[in-house]
Every structure is written in structure tokens, then in C-alpha cells.
Design an enzyme around this catalytic site. Structure first.
Site, PDB file in Angstrom:
ATOM      1  N   LYS A 165       0.849  -1.200   0.000  1.00  0.00           N
ATOM      2  CA  LYS A 165       0.000   0.000   0.000  1.00  0.00           C
ATOM      3  C   LYS A 165       0.885   1.252   0.000  1.00  0.00           C
ATOM      4  O   LYS A 165       1.637   1.480   0.938  1.00  0.00           O
ATOM      5  CB  LYS A 165      -0.895   0.034   1.255  1.00  0.00           C
ATOM      6  CG  LYS A 165      -1.937   1.138   1.156  1.00  0.00           C
ATOM      7  CD  LYS A 165      -2.623   1.445   2.479  1.00  0.00           C
ATOM      8  CE  LYS A 165      -1.987   2.561   3.239  1.00  0.00           C
ATOM      9  NZ  LYS A 165      -2.074   3.893   2.618  1.00  0.00           N
ATOM     10  N   GLU A 171      10.860   1.798   9.669  1.00  0.00           N
ATOM     11  CA  GLU A 171      11.706   2.971   9.377  1.00  0.00           C
ATOM     12  C   GLU A 171      10.863   4.191   9.708  1.00  0.00           C
ATOM     13  O   GLU A 171       9.893   4.488   9.000  1.00  0.00           O
ATOM     14  CB  GLU A 171      12.087   3.002   7.893  1.00  0.00           C
ATOM     15  CG  GLU A 171      12.854   1.789   7.420  1.00  0.00           C
ATOM     16  CD  GLU A 171      14.250   1.722   7.994  1.00  0.00           C
ATOM     17  OE1 GLU A 171      14.773   2.770   8.428  1.00  0.00           O
ATOM     18  OE2 GLU A 171      14.814   0.620   8.031  1.00  0.00           O
ATOM     19  N   CYS A 225      13.126  12.201   5.422  1.00  0.00           N
ATOM     20  CA  CYS A 225      13.384  11.782   6.807  1.00  0.00           C
ATOM     21  C   CYS A 225      14.830  12.037   7.196  1.00  0.00           C
ATOM     22  O   CYS A 225      15.147  12.104   8.377  1.00  0.00           O
ATOM     23  CB  CYS A 225      13.039  10.316   6.963  1.00  0.00           C
ATOM     24  SG  CYS A 225      13.829   9.280   5.728  1.00  0.00           S
ATOM     25  N   GLU A 239       9.330  16.180  15.310  1.00  0.00           N
ATOM     26  CA  GLU A 239       9.569  16.170  13.867  1.00  0.00           C
ATOM     27  C   GLU A 239       8.591  17.108  13.161  1.00  0.00           C
ATOM     28  O   GLU A 239       7.380  16.985  13.336  1.00  0.00           O
ATOM     29  CB  GLU A 239       9.393  14.751  13.333  1.00  0.00           C
ATOM     30  CG  GLU A 239       9.807  14.644  11.886  1.00  0.00           C
ATOM     31  CD  GLU A 239       9.581  13.263  11.295  1.00  0.00           C
ATOM     32  OE1 GLU A 239       8.545  12.644  11.589  1.00  0.00           O
ATOM     33  OE2 GLU A 239      10.453  12.813  10.535  1.00  0.00           O
TER      34      GLU A 239
HETATM   35  P1  NDP Z   1       2.348   7.943   8.227  1.00  0.00           P
HETATM   36  O1  NDP Z   1       2.904   7.181   9.375  1.00  0.00           O
HETATM   37  O2  NDP Z   1       1.170   8.791   8.437  1.00  0.00           O
HETATM   38  O3  NDP Z   1       1.973   6.974   7.035  1.00  0.00           O
HETATM   39  C1  NDP Z   1       2.868   6.069   6.442  1.00  0.00           C
HETATM   40  C2  NDP Z   1       2.093   4.973   5.744  1.00  0.00           C
HETATM   41  O4  NDP Z   1       1.383   4.213   6.726  1.00  0.00           O
HETATM   42  C3  NDP Z   1       1.029   5.509   4.784  1.00  0.00           C
HETATM   43  O5  NDP Z   1       0.894   4.621   3.694  1.00  0.00           O
HETATM   44  C4  NDP Z   1      -0.198   5.491   5.655  1.00  0.00           C
HETATM   45  O6  NDP Z   1      -1.387   5.500   4.908  1.00  0.00           O
HETATM   46  C5  NDP Z   1       0.010   4.186   6.416  1.00  0.00           C
HETATM   47  N1  NDP Z   1      -0.761   4.055   7.644  1.00  0.00           N
HETATM   48  C6  NDP Z   1      -1.285   5.024   8.442  1.00  0.00           C
HETATM   49  N2  NDP Z   1      -1.948   4.451   9.477  1.00  0.00           N
HETATM   50  C7  NDP Z   1      -1.827   3.112   9.361  1.00  0.00           C
HETATM   51  C8  NDP Z   1      -2.309   1.991  10.099  1.00  0.00           C
HETATM   52  N3  NDP Z   1      -3.056   2.115  11.196  1.00  0.00           N
HETATM   53  N4  NDP Z   1      -1.989   0.750   9.667  1.00  0.00           N
HETATM   54  C9  NDP Z   1      -1.235   0.578   8.573  1.00  0.00           C
HETATM   55  N5  NDP Z   1      -0.795   1.599   7.802  1.00  0.00           N
HETATM   56  C10 NDP Z   1      -1.064   2.853   8.193  1.00  0.00           C
HETATM   57  O7  NDP Z   1       3.585   8.775   7.647  1.00  0.00           O
HETATM   58  P2  NDP Z   1       3.539   9.836   6.473  1.00  0.00           P
HETATM   59  O8  NDP Z   1       2.980   9.220   5.242  1.00  0.00           O
HETATM   60  O9  NDP Z   1       2.947  11.095   7.012  1.00  0.00           O
HETATM   61  O10 NDP Z   1       5.099  10.027   6.201  1.00  0.00           O
HETATM   62  C11 NDP Z   1       5.898  10.900   6.906  1.00  0.00           C
HETATM   63  C12 NDP Z   1       6.669  10.161   7.985  1.00  0.00           C
HETATM   64  O11 NDP Z   1       7.470   9.135   7.421  1.00  0.00           O
HETATM   65  C13 NDP Z   1       7.626  11.061   8.709  1.00  0.00           C
HETATM   66  O12 NDP Z   1       7.539  10.822  10.080  1.00  0.00           O
HETATM   67  C14 NDP Z   1       8.977  10.620   8.192  1.00  0.00           C
HETATM   68  O13 NDP Z   1      10.049  10.854   9.049  1.00  0.00           O
HETATM   69  C15 NDP Z   1       8.769   9.170   7.968  1.00  0.00           C
HETATM   70  N6  NDP Z   1       9.757   8.654   7.043  1.00  0.00           N
HETATM   71  C16 NDP Z   1      10.744   7.831   7.519  1.00  0.00           C
HETATM   72  C17 NDP Z   1      11.741   7.376   6.670  1.00  0.00           C
HETATM   73  C18 NDP Z   1      12.812   6.441   7.159  1.00  0.00           C
HETATM   74  O14 NDP Z   1      13.454   5.824   6.328  1.00  0.00           O
HETATM   75  N7  NDP Z   1      13.037   6.299   8.442  1.00  0.00           N
HETATM   76  C19 NDP Z   1      11.770   7.775   5.262  1.00  0.00           C
HETATM   77  C20 NDP Z   1      10.683   8.633   4.873  1.00  0.00           C
HETATM   78  C21 NDP Z   1       9.704   9.049   5.745  1.00  0.00           C
HETATM   79  P3  NDP Z   1      -2.095   6.910   4.567  1.00  0.00           P
HETATM   80  O15 NDP Z   1      -1.109   7.745   3.852  1.00  0.00           O
HETATM   81  O16 NDP Z   1      -3.203   6.495   3.725  1.00  0.00           O
HETATM   82  O17 NDP Z   1      -2.510   7.486   5.889  1.00  0.00           O
END
Ligand code: NDP
Length: 480
Positions: free
Chosen positions: A173, A248, A282, A383
């Protein structure tokens, strides 16, 4: 237009026929609809993956490698189309999507297409016991991959490529905010001859579609990139079901600058490490600590350079800073600027929304530098994930190290110095998964990638990813 789920090699509507709006951040308009997938859609995707598994997990490494490299080549030959789609969906400058996002997505497939042919397991001869042990590295089965919106195809493929290279079948997803390139990838998978069902892509909300993936009893591993809170939630759901987890998560990375560094290189790189992709990476260095001796000079030069950055429409080739990904995210980032001011931070430049002529409803914001005097304020502990950095001076190595480590996150750190002893001391003592010295975001895909503390659990990249996506089984043979 309607984006569709990609299940069993076919593009299908969600079972419920429910759809969500997908926005173009550059003008704030809805430009497509995406499936609001439910548990039933995830169940169909799982079923298709489970049916494809016996054959795919027994396919030769050569066949997997050939298909992955073909996908990589097709992405390269469709670079322009994918880069345009990514830029439109996410708001990032088209130039960035062309130079970084799509080439890296292609590299992910090529890299793991090659890596799987070199992946070997250990054997241990139990000398004196007449026994030999070897390790089987078997595919886990059906695995789930969930990725965020900031580097959409780049991070999506960083998970999918090693998962399928290792012989698993996948239910994946992408973020609901940036679904477009994951959707377009389906066409390429078919053209490259990936067998039906090996990779299934379901679109929808994290809280419903994502939740259905992490709860599915037979999806045996979850590779997740996203926010720390979401990661904690996933761990709470998945751990009691004994799923293998790679998380991550967020970061609040220090950028530590010493007076003995190569100043011009540091300055140019710090502009990039602060504001590339609107600061929505990130790995961006959002907490800048500068040795007192050069603090005033750095402040002046940095502000001057950042003021020259052009905020503009993503497809304008002069644009350095495009649109933020969504209205709610823009509001969140602006709110953090207010919080920083309330906590005594001084805005040196930026801090405001930008209106671009012709695209007045887009989500644009000035690159923002805030001077602070304590690391304990919210802007330095939470963050923001936007075009906002703080700067603060330090006097000694010990103080710099304390400032860098005094945060709950531990993803990456950047150090600017030409002192070898200091380089080694900081490399050993920084509590992060990645340390860059005199550079930033230089990536070699063979290296372990991931964070410490609240930035995650597990490592991606190279053989680490192939280890994650396989189950190690020890076979012990006794002989006479
Ligand atoms: P989210 O945690 O909101 O979402 C990440 C993914 O998880 C999306 O596909 C989201 O869907 C999905 N998701 C949300 N809730 C659930 C759930 N209950 N069960 C399963 N999946 C779920 O992060 P963001 O998309 O806002 O991304 C930004 C974040 O990602 C920042 O904190 C950033 O630091 C981190 N990040 C970390 C990296 C690393 O390598 N450590 C690299 C890049 C980003 P939906 O979008 O539909 O809500």
C-alpha cells in the site's frame, strides 16, 4: 481519472466502489480518485499473492533477476512520464523527480535484481562432532509493504524490490496522499512479465486499508516506513501476531558544523540537507549546530543563500522549493513555526506561506530558518518534516555531542570537520543509524539503512533487506 487497485496482474475497482479524492498540491485541486479499499480488497490481494507464492518462491534466481532488471529498464525508459506524475502528485520539483526519485526507483529494482544472485548463506562445520550445519534462507511467504508520501515511488520500490527478489509475494500500500506512480507501476510490472499475483497494490487509507494489511493473519511480515506514532501502532498490532517487523520511522537529525570544515562545500550541502524536497525527507538535517567561532558568519551566509531559493510551481525549471504535500501538512508546519516563536525562537528568514500566481490554492511555504538558544524547545524535539530548520551555536565537542544525542530520534547525523579523531569519536558516539561526514545523503545501496531509538527497528538496504525478507533455518547433518 480513477486510479485502480492492481490485483492478480489486473486493474480493478474496490469491491465497495468507494473512492477518495486525490489532490494536486501545486494548485489544491482534486485531479483523480483512488480506491478506498476495505478488508475485502486486502483479502483478495492476499489470496492472489498466496496463489502465486508456490511458483514464485521456487523460481530460479536468474528468472527473478531478469524480471527485476527489466522493470528497472522500463522505469528508465518511462522516466519523463513517471517524473511528471510524481511531481504532480506530491508537489516536488519536477527536476528533483527526474534526477532523484524515478532514477532511484529504477536503481532499487536493478540493485536487488543483482543482489539476489550474490546472496549466500552460511555453513558451520561442527568440528569434532561429525556434523555440519548450513542455513537455508527461505522466503517468508506473503508480506506487507507500507510506504509514505515524501519519496513515493523511491520508498515503495525500496521495499518491494527486495521482497520479491527474495521469493516472497507482496500486498503493498502506497500512501493515500501520493498513489499515482505506484498505480502506473502496475503497467510496467505486466510488461516486464512479473507473474500475476506476485505483487498486489491496494490503495486507500492507512487506518482502513493499511490496518487490514497489518491485521491480516497470514501476512507474515510488515515492512513499514512512516511516522513514529504509526510505527508504534503497527508494532502493537503486529507483535502479538508474531509478524516479522521492519520499521523505518521519523527523524530529527542533527547537522553538526565545526570551524575546521571545508566551509563552501558545507554551506552548499547544508542548504540542500535542510530544504531538499521542501524539507520532507526523513534524512534532512533539521537541527543545525554550529561551532561558536563561525556561528555569526554561517548565520549570515546561510540566510543569504536560503533567501535565494526559488519557491515556485513544481514544473517550473527555476523552482528549488515546490509545494508541500497537502493542506493539512502545510498547516502543521506553519503551526510549528508559531510554536517555535512562542518558545523564544527568532525567525531569521521565511516562516510564511507563498502565493504563486495562477496557482493561488497551492500549498507553498518559504524556507524557514529559526535561531534558538536551547535544544529543549519543541521545534528541536518534535519532527516537523517541512522547510524549517533551527540553528544554534556550541562551544565544545562534548556539548555538540550532547546536543546531537539529546532527542528521542536517532535516524541520521551529519558532521562537518576535517579532524580525524573527532570524526571517529563522533561516529562512535552519535546515537543514530547513519552518520555522514562531510557529505549528506550519499547513498550506496549495499549499506545498512535505518534508525536507532524512536527512528525505528531493523535495517533495510543490501543484504540486510534480503535477510529481513527471508526466514533463516538451520539444518544440522550428523555423519559417521
Ligand atoms: P504515516 O505514518 O502517516 O503513514 C505512512 C504509511 O502508513 C502511509 O501509507 C499510511 O497511509 C500508512 N498508515 C497510516 N496508518 C496506518 C495503520 N493504522 N496501519 C497501517 N498503515 C497505516 O507517515 P507519512 O505518510 O505522514 O510520512 C511521513 C513520515 O514518514 C515522517 O515521520 C517521516 O520521518 C517518515 N519517514 C521515515 C523514513 C525512514 O526511512 N526512516 C523515510 C521517509 C519518511 P495513509 O497515507 O493512507 O494514511
Amino acid at each position: 481519472m480513477n486510479i485502480k487497485n492492481y490485483i492478480n496482474g489486473e486493474f480493478v475497482n474496490p469491491v465497495s466502489n468507494n473512492w477518495l479524492d486525490n489532490y494536486n498540491p501545486s494548485n489544491g485541486e482534486v485531479y483523480s480518485q483512488i480506491p478506498n479499499s476495505s478488508t475485502e480488497d486486502v483479502a483478495k490481494a492476499y489470496q492472489s499473492a498466496a496463489e502465486a507464492l508456490p511458483k514464485w518462491s521456487n523460481s530460479t534466481l536468474e528468472e527473478r533477476s531478469r524480471i527485476l532488471i527489466k522493470i528497472s529498464e522500463l522505469l528508465e525508459s518511462n522516466l519523463e512520464r513517471f517524473a511528471m506524475a510524481e511531481s504532480k502528485d506530491n508537489g516536488k520539483p519536477l527536476s528533483l523527480a527526474k534526477q532523484i526519485d524515478i532514477p532511484r526507483a529504477a536503481s532499487n529494482f536493478r540493485f536487488f535484481g543483482n543482489a539476489i544472485t550474490q546472496f549466500a548463506s552460511e555453513s558451520h562445520e561442527s568440528v569434532g562432532l561429525n556434523a555440519v550445519n548450513f542455513t537455508l534462507r527461505q522466503p517468508i511467504g506473503v508480506v506487507g509493504c507500507i510506504s509514505p508520501w515524501n519519496l513515493p515511488l523511491y520508498l515503495f520500490t525500496w521495499k518491494i524490490a527486495p521482497a520479491i527478489a527474495a521469493g516472497n509475494c507482496v500486498v503493498a500500500k502506497p500512501s493515500e496522499v501520493t498513489p499515482m506512480t505506484a498505480y502506473l507501476l502496475g503497467e510496467i510490472l505486466n510488461e516486464a512479465g512479473l507473474p500475476k499475483g506476485v505483487l498486489n497494490i491496494v490503495h486507500g487509507l492507512g487506518t482502513t486499508t493499511g490496518q487490514a494489511i497489518i491485521e491480516h493473519p497470514n501476512i507474515k511480515a510488515i515492512s513499514f516506513t512512516g511516522g513514529t506514532e504509526t510505527g508504534a501502532h503497527i508494532a502493537r498490532v503486529a507483535a502479538p501476531k508474531f509478524k516479522k517487523l521492519s520499521l523505518e520511522l521519523g527523524g530529527k537529525n542533527p547537522n553538526i558544523i565545526f570551524a575546521d570544515c571545508d566551509y563552501e562545500n558545507m554551506l552548499a550541502t547544508t542548504v540542500r540537507s535542510s530544504f531538499a524536497n521542501q524539507g520532507q525527507i526523513c534524512l534532512c538535517g533539521s537541527r543545525i549546530f554550529v561551532e561558536e567561532a563561525i556561528f555569526e558568519k554561517f548565520k549570515k551566509d546561510f540566510v543569504q543563500k536560503v533567501k535565494q531559493l526559488q519557491v515556485g510551481h513544481p514544473s517550473d525549471e527555476n523552482t528549488n522549493i515546490g509545494a508541500l504535500v497537502s493542506k493539512s501538512h502545510l498547516e502543521k508546519v506553519e503551526n510549528y513555526v508559531k510554536i517555535a516563536e512562542d518558545d523564544g525562537g527568532k525567525i531569521l528568514c521565511g516562516g510564511l506561506e507563498v502565493t504563486i500566481e495562477g496557482f493561488e490554492n497551492g500549498y507553498y511555504m518559504q524556507p524557514t530558518i529559526i535561531e534558538i538558544t536551547t535544544n529543549d524547545c519543541r521545534i528541536n524535539q518534535e519532527e516537523v518534516f517541512g522547510p524549517v530548520v533551527t540553528i544554534m551555536s556550541f562551544k565544545t565537542d562534548k556539548e555538540a555531542l550532547q546536543l546531537a544525542n539529546n532527542v528521542k530520534y536517532g535516524l541520521s547525523a551529519t558532521l562537518w570537520t576535517n579532524n580525524l579523531n573527532r570524526t571517529m569519536q563522533f561516529s562512535q558516539q552519535l546515537q543514530t543509524g547513519i552518520v555522514w561526514v562531510n557529505t549528506w545523503m550519499l547513498r550506496d545501496l549495499r549499506t545498512p539503512f535505518g534508525g536507532a531509538k524512536a527512528s525505528g527497528v531493523g535495517r533495510e538496504g543490501g543484504f540486510e533487506a534480503l535477510r529481513f525478507f527471508t526466514e533463516a533455518k538451520n539444518v544440522c547433518i550428523k555423519y559417521n
